[in-house]
Design a protein around this motif. Structure first.
Motif, mmCIF file in Angstrom:
data_model
loop_
_atom_site.group_PDB
_atom_site.id
_atom_site.type_symbol
_atom_site.label_atom_id
_atom_site.label_comp_id
_atom_site.label_asym_id
_atom_site.label_seq_id
_atom_site.Cartn_x
_atom_site.Cartn_y
_atom_site.Cartn_z
ATOM 1 N N PHE A 12 0.834 -1.199 0.000
ATOM 2 C CA PHE A 12 0.000 0.000 0.000
ATOM 3 C C PHE A 12 0.873 1.255 0.000
ATOM 4 O O PHE A 12 2.028 1.246 0.440
ATOM 5 N N GLN A 13 0.310 2.343 -0.482
ATOM 6 C CA GLN A 13 1.032 3.612 -0.569
ATOM 7 C C GLN A 13 0.787 4.414 0.707
ATOM 8 O O GLN A 13 -0.339 4.740 1.041
ATOM 9 N N ILE A 14 1.857 4.737 1.406
ATOM 10 C CA ILE A 14 1.750 5.347 2.732
ATOM 11 C C ILE A 14 1.069 6.711 2.702
ATOM 12 O O ILE A 14 0.435 7.131 3.671
ATOM 13 N N MET A 15 1.154 7.411 1.563
ATOM 14 C CA MET A 15 0.571 8.746 1.467
ATOM 15 C C MET A 15 -0.931 8.726 1.722
ATOM 16 O O MET A 15 -1.504 9.705 2.215
ATOM 17 N N SER A 155 -11.212 8.429 -5.529
ATOM 18 C CA SER A 155 -10.402 9.631 -5.712
ATOM 19 C C SER A 155 -9.279 9.378 -6.695
ATOM 20 O O SER A 155 -8.934 8.229 -7.004
ATOM 21 N N ALA A 156 -8.690 10.460 -7.144
ATOM 22 C CA ALA A 156 -7.537 10.401 -8.041
ATOM 23 C C ALA A 156 -6.284 10.111 -7.223
ATOM 24 O O ALA A 156 -6.357 9.436 -6.198
ATOM 25 N N GLY A 157 -5.117 10.634 -7.685
ATOM 26 C CA GLY A 157 -3.850 10.370 -7.015
ATOM 27 C C GLY A 157 -3.872 10.708 -5.538
ATOM 28 O O GLY A 157 -4.819 11.275 -5.020
ATOM 29 N N MET A 158 -2.783 10.374 -4.854
ATOM 30 C CA MET A 158 -2.779 10.343 -3.398
ATOM 31 C C MET A 158 -3.211 11.636 -2.720
ATOM 32 O O MET A 158 -3.948 11.623 -1.750
ATOM 33 N N THR A 159 -2.736 12.799 -3.201
ATOM 34 C CA THR A 159 -3.150 14.036 -2.533
ATOM 35 C C THR A 159 -4.648 14.268 -2.685
ATOM 36 O O THR A 159 -5.254 14.950 -1.851
ATOM 37 N N ALA A 160 -5.258 13.698 -3.724
ATOM 38 C CA ALA A 160 -6.704 13.830 -3.891
ATOM 39 C C ALA A 160 -7.453 13.103 -2.785
ATOM 40 O O ALA A 160 -8.629 13.376 -2.541
ATOM 41 N N GLY A 161 -6.778 12.171 -2.102
ATOM 42 C CA GLY A 161 -7.396 11.527 -0.953
ATOM 43 C C GLY A 161 -7.711 12.513 0.155
ATOM 44 O O GLY A 161 -8.683 12.345 0.904
ATOM 45 N N LEU A 162 -6.914 13.582 0.256
ATOM 46 C CA LEU A 162 -7.197 14.637 1.230
ATOM 47 C C LEU A 162 -8.482 15.363 0.859
ATOM 48 O O LEU A 162 -9.304 15.681 1.725
ATOM 49 N N ASP A 163 -8.654 15.620 -0.443
ATOM 50 C CA ASP A 163 -9.874 16.289 -0.908
ATOM 51 C C ASP A 163 -11.097 15.416 -0.675
ATOM 52 O O ASP A 163 -12.153 15.896 -0.281
#
Length: 315
Positions: A12-15, A155-163
């Motif tokens: 899994f991706q830690i971000m 969601s899209a890429g990892m920072t989009a998980g914040l959104d």
């Protein structure tokens, strides 16, 4: 308490776990422990991230019940698949949970469980076409920050998980709490789900400071006409030199690039404000509403009204 379970598997991706901070800050802002967050895997114990970091997880049992499940993606979804029992669990969980989500390539996990069939979904742009090929019954929209289709969120890429997490907070606790959380996390803007994954400024990626300065100047002055002579002055070049160097460094003519910046700004205003389309056209430098519509059809293939309708369905 609203219980959120993050479903992890090796690689899994830690971000993706950064999105947990959104819920933590929501508890802080609201003054109550509204969210409870735990990390799970089907077997429990240590799960190794793609970076090699080990995260301790709880094992999923028949009694495990969450209000929200979030499947976390891996960096290489085409070569790393979650254990088969993950799909079986998600199919069961979807019947008794309030909502279920996939962050980034976590959408592949939901698709593998059959939870995205005949639904709209998104994922990281680099894997969107692979998802469409592997799961033709999913309506993949590769140019979206996140998508909500009924109880299923992607969601899209990892920072989009914040959104995506912030949108959940807004849904649960209201816009004021969400704004306060965004402020605490120094998120300079809350991106709407329908917003593009791509940044026009990043796509242009000029190699020299002089062209970057001209682009920064253009973005700050989109509300009025911008000439090559004016931009060349910001770059300290003659208009002829500027046009040549600009095209060499960005792959686009100055006029084409400025239209892209206008489109990006207009789309953001359409998604996030209640201004009329005429006002938005004026604020972003289009001659009028009709001119903006023509540019939207060229750039996005849909008129501004369709972008606004879609943005409103996400709220």
């Amino acid at each position: 308490m609203h219980r959120i379970g993050y479903l992890l598997s090796d690689g899994f991706q830690i971000m993706a776990l950064a999105s947990q901070t959104v819920f933590e800050m929501a508890n802080d802002v609201s003054g109550e422990a509204f969210y409870g967050i735990e990390n799970y895997s089907t077997a429990g114990g240590e799960v190794r991230s793609s970076l090699g970091m080990k995260i301790d997880t709880r094992a999923i049992t028949a009694r495990t019940q969450m209000d929200t499940w979030i499947a976390v993606g891996v960096t290489t979804p085409l070569t790393i698949a979650p254990p088969a029992d993950v799909f079986a669990f998600l199919r069961r969980a979807a019947k008794r949970t309030r909502r279920i989500a996939g962050i980034c390539t976590g959408a592949f996990v939901l698709a593998g469980a059959g939870l995205l069939a005949n639904r709209r979904a998104t994922t990281h742009w680099a894997y969107a076409r692979d998802m469409q090929r592997l799961y033709p019954d999913v309506q993949v929209e590769e140019d979206r920050i996140f998508i909500v289709d009924g109880p299923v969120w992607t969601s899209a890429g990892m920072t989009a998980g914040l959104d995506l997490a912030l949108a959940m907070v807004e849904k649960d606790l209201g816009a004021d709490i969400a704004r306060s959380v965004a402020h605490k996390l120094v998120m300079h803007q809350r991106r709407a789900g329908g917003q593009s994954q791509h940044s026009e400024m990043l796509d242009l990626a000029p190699k020299s400071d002089r062209i970057q300065n001209a682009l920064n100047y253009a973005r700050k002055n989109l509300n009025r006409p911008l000439t090559v002579q004016e931009l060349a002055g910001e770059a300290h070049l003659s208009p002829r030199q500027f046009s040549r160097v600009f095209t060499l460094e960005t792959g686009q003519s100055p006029a084409k690039a400025i239209e892209g910046l206008r489109l990006e700004a207009a789309r953001l205003m359409i998604e996030k404000s209640r201004h009329s389309l005429e006002t938005i056209a004026q604020e972003t430098g289009f001659r009028d509403r009709r001119h903006m519509r023509e540019a939207f059809m060229r750039g996005f293939g849909v008129p501004p009204q369709e972008v606004r309708r879609e943005a409103r369905t996400q709220t």
